[in-house]
Write a protein that holds these residues in place. Sequence first.
Motif, PDB file in Angstrom:
ATOM      1  N   GLU A 293      37.907  41.741  43.220  1.00  0.00           N
ATOM      2  CA  GLU A 293      37.063  40.614  42.815  1.00  0.00           C
ATOM      3  C   GLU A 293      35.971  40.331  43.841  1.00  0.00           C
ATOM      4  O   GLU A 293      34.801  40.118  43.488  1.00  0.00           O
ATOM      5  CB  GLU A 293      37.923  39.369  42.617  1.00  0.00           C
ATOM      6  CG  GLU A 293      37.137  38.150  42.134  1.00  0.00           C
ATOM      7  CD  GLU A 293      38.013  36.926  41.909  1.00  0.00           C
ATOM      8  OE1 GLU A 293      37.465  35.852  41.596  1.00  0.00           O
ATOM      9  OE2 GLU A 293      39.241  37.049  42.050  1.00  0.00           O
ATOM     10  N   SER A 327      30.985  34.851  38.518  1.00  0.00           N
ATOM     11  CA  SER A 327      32.440  34.863  38.664  1.00  0.00           C
ATOM     12  C   SER A 327      33.102  35.166  37.317  1.00  0.00           C
ATOM     13  O   SER A 327      34.066  35.936  37.243  1.00  0.00           O
ATOM     14  CB  SER A 327      32.920  33.522  39.218  1.00  0.00           C
ATOM     15  OG  SER A 327      34.326  33.509  39.350  1.00  0.00           O
ATOM     16  N   THR A 330      32.531  38.784  36.539  1.00  0.00           N
ATOM     17  CA  THR A 330      33.435  39.604  37.354  1.00  0.00           C
ATOM     18  C   THR A 330      34.818  39.688  36.727  1.00  0.00           C
ATOM     19  O   THR A 330      35.411  40.764  36.637  1.00  0.00           O
ATOM     20  CB  THR A 330      33.540  39.024  38.776  1.00  0.00           C
ATOM     21  OG1 THR A 330      32.262  39.101  39.408  1.00  0.00           O
ATOM     22  CG2 THR A 330      34.561  39.778  39.610  1.00  0.00           C
ATOM     23  N   GLU A 331      35.324  38.534  36.275  1.00  0.00           N
ATOM     24  CA  GLU A 331      36.660  38.526  35.667  1.00  0.00           C
ATOM     25  C   GLU A 331      36.688  39.360  34.390  1.00  0.00           C
ATOM     26  O   GLU A 331      37.665  40.068  34.118  1.00  0.00           O
ATOM     27  CB  GLU A 331      37.082  37.083  35.367  1.00  0.00           C
ATOM     28  CG  GLU A 331      38.530  36.971  34.910  1.00  0.00           C
ATOM     29  CD  GLU A 331      39.083  35.565  35.035  1.00  0.00           C
ATOM     30  OE1 GLU A 331      39.973  35.213  34.237  1.00  0.00           O
ATOM     31  OE2 GLU A 331      38.644  34.827  35.946  1.00  0.00           O
TER      32      GLU A 331
END
Length: 339
Positions: A293, A327, A330-331
Amino acid sequence: MKNWKTIGRYIVLLALAALTLSGCAGQENLSAMIPKGEGAEQQYDLIKLTTYVMLFVTVIVIFLFIYALVKYRAKPGDNSIPKQVEGNAKLEFLWTAIPLVLIIIIAIPTVKSEFALADVPEDAMKIKVTANQFWWEFEYPEYGVITAQDMYMPVGEKVGLELKSKDVIHSFWVPALGGKMDTNPDNTNKMWLQAKETGVYQGKCTELCGAGHALMDFKVKVVTKEEFEAWIEKMKKPENPAPATAKAEEGQQLFQKSCMGCHATDGTQRSIGPNMKGFGDRSTVAGYLELNEENTMKWLKDPQKVKQQNKMPNPMQDLGLNEDQLSALTEYLLGLKLE
């Protein structure tokens, strides 16, 4: 005092050499000196042969040097001139014939190996390799599958590679499996690889191709025939796993809105940028950073900082995404797995 300064210089040089060599540590399957395939073994045999020949020549030269140094050293009261051998036909023939014989010893197995390595078997599985600044695309035309950065191949089988570049000259090299081959924009080069052991093998670009050249790495994942066929079947499925969380679902929507123009998530389609099918199963992000991550966020925040002169737009500056959106993206990307 001068002697101590000289010794100090040697110590510094040895320390720098040790530091430089330590940079090679931790890289598994990245040595041509530990061959893991037929082609690499042939090349390793040539390395050993030329090394032995060079050592032989070195020993002979050192022996003759020491012999001359001892036999013809200056002696007190002896001002005679040693016998001159200039124009001696036997000696001229000798030091012409010996290098010729050594060249023949090296040339015969080298030429034989060159022809063997250039002969791609007709029945070999084909992979089309396309080099880009600064990433690699791998296409399996017999299966209709396209992927990026991680090249899969079955253990024990010869794989024929068709190498081409989309922009500038690059060079394809998997040290533990075979030699280098240039990838050119104007023509297709061919070679074959074969691995005798399963595992992950490091690949490199060895042609200076821009600021991101040193970071243009890739992986060759050698698996069993059954695992390879299972991977192919998973890559051919058009659907991807459903986002596991609301945040990942938001990331999927952002990807479809902002990233689909350059990246495909279907393993059968070509795209401008790397195909993202199975991204979450890869070893690295940006070709060299460990996939996690933190590093994925690092790449998305500022791609140019991670790999200079790459062609990835900056999601924050060019696409207007904020950190929370990155974010979520990214997930979603880390959830793109084949399982």
